[in-house]
Design an enzyme around this catalytic site. Structure first.
Site, PDB file in Angstrom:
ATOM      1  N   PHE A  68       0.955  -0.962   0.127  1.00 30.46           N
ATOM      2  CA  PHE A  68       0.191   0.181  -0.053  1.00 30.46           C
ATOM      3  C   PHE A  68       0.604   1.184   0.043  1.00 30.46           C
ATOM      4  CE2 PHE A  68      -2.090  -2.994   2.354  1.00 30.46           C
ATOM      5  CZ  PHE A  68      -3.473  -3.392   2.195  1.00 30.46           C
ATOM      6  N   ASP A  69       0.251   2.549  -0.621  1.00 30.86           N
ATOM      7  CA  ASP A  69       0.638   3.591  -0.469  1.00 30.86           C
ATOM      8  C   ASP A  69       0.126   4.204   0.728  1.00 30.86           C
ATOM      9  OD1 ASP A  69       1.786   6.427  -1.388  1.00 30.86           O
ATOM     10  OD2 ASP A  69      -0.094   6.367  -2.022  1.00 30.86           O
ATOM     11  N   LYS A  70       0.383   5.058   1.233  1.00 35.89           N
ATOM     12  CA  LYS A  70       0.048   5.858   2.678  1.00 35.89           C
ATOM     13  C   LYS A  70      -0.907   6.542   2.059  1.00 35.89           C
ATOM     14  CE  LYS A  70       2.490   8.396   5.512  1.00 35.89           C
ATOM     15  NZ  LYS A  70       1.336   9.255   5.503  1.00 35.89           N
TER      16      LYS A  70
END
Length: 636
Positions: free
Chosen positions: A310-312
């Site tokens: 995941f990107d944050k």
């Protein structure tokens, strides 16, 4: 002529479908057999024309494709006057091909979109000291460039004069602009939100970070060759076998009807129909539930994912920094909030916007003697009081008094991943605010659902600082957390996971995420993200509804299983029919066609079950509604 027919394949598919509908309407409603028969005949001709051309082109390159078997089977169906079979098989065969091409073609403009976002011009310092606008391609390393408020940084470089806040979302994905001063590194494609700076060009053209993003997307898309479909592999062996079998039977028996029977019964009609039906139903279910699945290959690969990265910002978090925690010290909190709002309303710093949003309506006062402290904050006079607003370093410079509780609160706020805004009045700390990007509501429960669906590793990669990333990972129970990640770092980490034998999905929403979305086995974009991220991805969560991710994975697994079931049913029925022709006395054309049609209905109904697929649907729908309401209230 061949090229023209193939170019009109979609229109011919539509016409064929309309004619089939007319044929059934004429037969069952109008009870006009003649109109029904001719409608199906014409539909078959329209349907088989492009299939026959594709079969011919395959034969020219010495490939015996399933198109050839379908073509011969349709001719055989004509010979025994089974026009309904010919029309339906050709229509569904073409429709399945149309659906796949339509969804996959959406990725083609990703590179063009990225290129259009790259900076095109720069203000270069000339020999007389003045700045002149030139094409960014004409900038050389070592030259001095001027960047004004609102402009894109044209190259990667180092600030040699001035300061300002730069929005680096296109590179790091982070929503909070970074404060840049002399000596700070800046990247091409980022935007200077305020201030004026002069930079020395360190990397230009394709060597810039933004140029590398484009290169990474190109390489990743080239490396993702389409997996050969099971049907094609099956047809490679099955088609020649059936053709040879029919020919041998005709040679030895001289029974043309028996040979045609073998061709007709051997045509994998349910196989041709079964996979597209499962595919259409799965994609249709996804569309109704806010998930776009781009084709059958995507469904197959997505169903095997065991690691999700995941990107944050904008993915696990809302993407809008807000005040998460507040502590007051001493008396007069309401009055101090008014002082704080009076000072912050004159600032364009993103943290100031978050503070004002938190305070809301309040009594404002006149601000005098405002002084901006570089890398610290603001000092000003309000109603005869000296206010210091900023970070811990500013408080130390102002000799602000911290109680033991305040010291512990500062440590706690920092540990929780907050950016700190402290307010001191006349040297005494009055307010401590922690500002951070909020985790999306319900994300933790959604991640647990993913684990139940077989995902073993949940990883977050972010351009944010490690402390903030670790805080998010602790809160959500993630397997790994890595901060200070540039786009190339994220891509390198994904490649590392893939080399370790993991099937990786990446979830992101920004331009900076597009290389990772393209490189991962499955790229998943948030629907409110950039167009490039959406087009580069394989799966899109519409309206950025994270709660749809478990549904998407569960649906992909169910659809992949459904496809396998339909393949087994279709192949099994064909083998039984062919065996019965030779080893039973009861099998004839009529019974064979009845079973054949029955198998087609079975795979269609089996595929249609996917339309009603739900992964704890009531909980998801309820939670989505709550999320939307809560986020709207939070934003307001």
């Amino acid at each position: 002529m061949q090229h023209y027919i193939l170019s009109k394949k979609n229109q011919m598919t539509l016409i064929s479908g309309v004619l089939i509908g007319l044929g059934f309407f004429s037969h069952f409603i109008l009870e006009n057999v003649r109109i029904s028969e001719w409608s199906l005949i014409i539909a078959s001709i329209f349907g088989v024309a492009p299939i026959a051309i594709q079969a011919y082109q395959a034969i020219k390159v010495k490939v015996v494709s399933i198109d050839l078997l379908v073509t011969i089977a349709v001719i055989g169906a004509f010979l025994i006057q089974n026009y309904e079979e010919a029309a339906i098989v050709t229509f569904l065969f073409l429709f399945g091909h149309f659906l796949e091409q339509r969804t996959l073609n959406q990725t083609r403009s990703a590179i063009k979109e990225l290129t259009e976002m790259a900076p095109e011009s720069a203000l270069r310092q000339m020999e007389d000291g003045e700045f002149e606008e030139v094409d960014v391609e004409d900038v050389d390393e070592g030259e001095v460039l001027l960047v004004k408020t609102g402009a894109k940084v044209p190259v990667d470089g180092t600030i040699i004069s001035g300061e300002g806040h730069i929005n680096e979302a296109s590179i790091t994905g982070e929503s909070v602009p970074a404060n840049k001063t002399v000596g700070s590194e800046v990247f091409a494609g980022t935007i200077l939100e305020n201030g004026t700076i002069q930079i020395r060009a360190d990397r230009v053209g394709e060597d810039t970070t933004f140029g590398k993003i484009i290169e990474l997307v190109e390489e990743a898309q080239d490396s993702k060759s389409e997996a050969e479909r099971f049907i094609d592999r099956f047809a490679k062996y099955y088609t020649p076998i059936v053709l040879v079998l029919a020919f041998v039977v005709w040679v030895f028996s001289q029974n043309i009807e028996l040979a045609i029977t073998i061709l007709v019964l051997g045509c994998p009609g349910a196989l041709v129909i079964g996979v597209p039906v499962s595919n259409v139903a799965g994609i249709g279910n996804g569309a109704r539930n806010g998930v776009l699945l781009k084709g059958s290959e995507v469904i197959h690969d997505f169903s095997r994912v065991d690691t999700i990265v995941f990107d944050k910002t904008g993915t696990l978090t809302v993407g809008n920094p807000t005040v998460a925690e507040t502590e007051f010290y001493g008396k007069g909190g309401t009055e101090v909030l008014g002082y704080l709002a009076s000072v912050e309303r004159e600032s364009d710093h993103p943290l100031a916007k978050a503070v004002l949003q938190q305070i809301g309506e309040t009594t404002l006062s006149t601000v005098e003697g405002t002084e901006v402290v570089k890398g610290g904050g603001i000092v000003a006079n309000v109603n005869g009081h000296r206010l210091a607003i900023g970070n811990v370093a500013l408080m130390e410079k102002e000799h602000a008094v911290f109680s033991k509780k305040a010291q512990k609160d500062v440590e706690r706020f920092e540990k929780n991943g907050n950016s700190l805004v402290l307010t001191a009045v006349d040297g005494e700390l009055k307010i401590l605010m922690g500002i951070r990007d909020q985790v999306r509501l319900g994300v933790k429960e959604d991640l647990q659902e993913l684990k139940k669906l077989g995902v073993k590793n949940l990883v977050v990669l972010s351009g944010d600082n490690q402390g903030t990333v670790d805080a998010v990972a602790r809160e959500l129970g993630l397997t790994e957390a890595h901060g200070h990640m540039l786009p190339e770092d994220k891509s390198a980490h994904i490649e590392k996971l893939q080399r370790a034998g993991q099937i990786v999905a990446f979830v992101g929403d920004g331009v900076n995420d597009s290389p990772s979305l393209a490189l991962a086995d499955i790229g998943i974009a948030m629907g409110n993200g950039t167009d490039v991220a959406i087009e580069t991805s394989d799966v899109v969560l519409m309206n950025s509804d994270f709660s749809r991710l478990p549904h998407a994975l569960g649906l992909a697994k169910a659809t992949a299983l459904n496809m396998k079931q339909n393949i087994i049913i279709a192949v099994g029925v064909v083998l039984v029919l062919l065996a019965s022709v030779f080893f039973s006395e009861w099998m004839n054309m009529s019974i064979g066609m009845l079973v054949h049609e029955g198998s087609i209905l079975v795979v269609i109904f089996n595929g249609m079950r996917l339309l009603n697929y739900r992964l704890q649907g009531k909980r998801i729908l309820k939670k989505t509604k709550t999320n939307s309401t809560s986020e709207a209230a939070h934003t307001a």
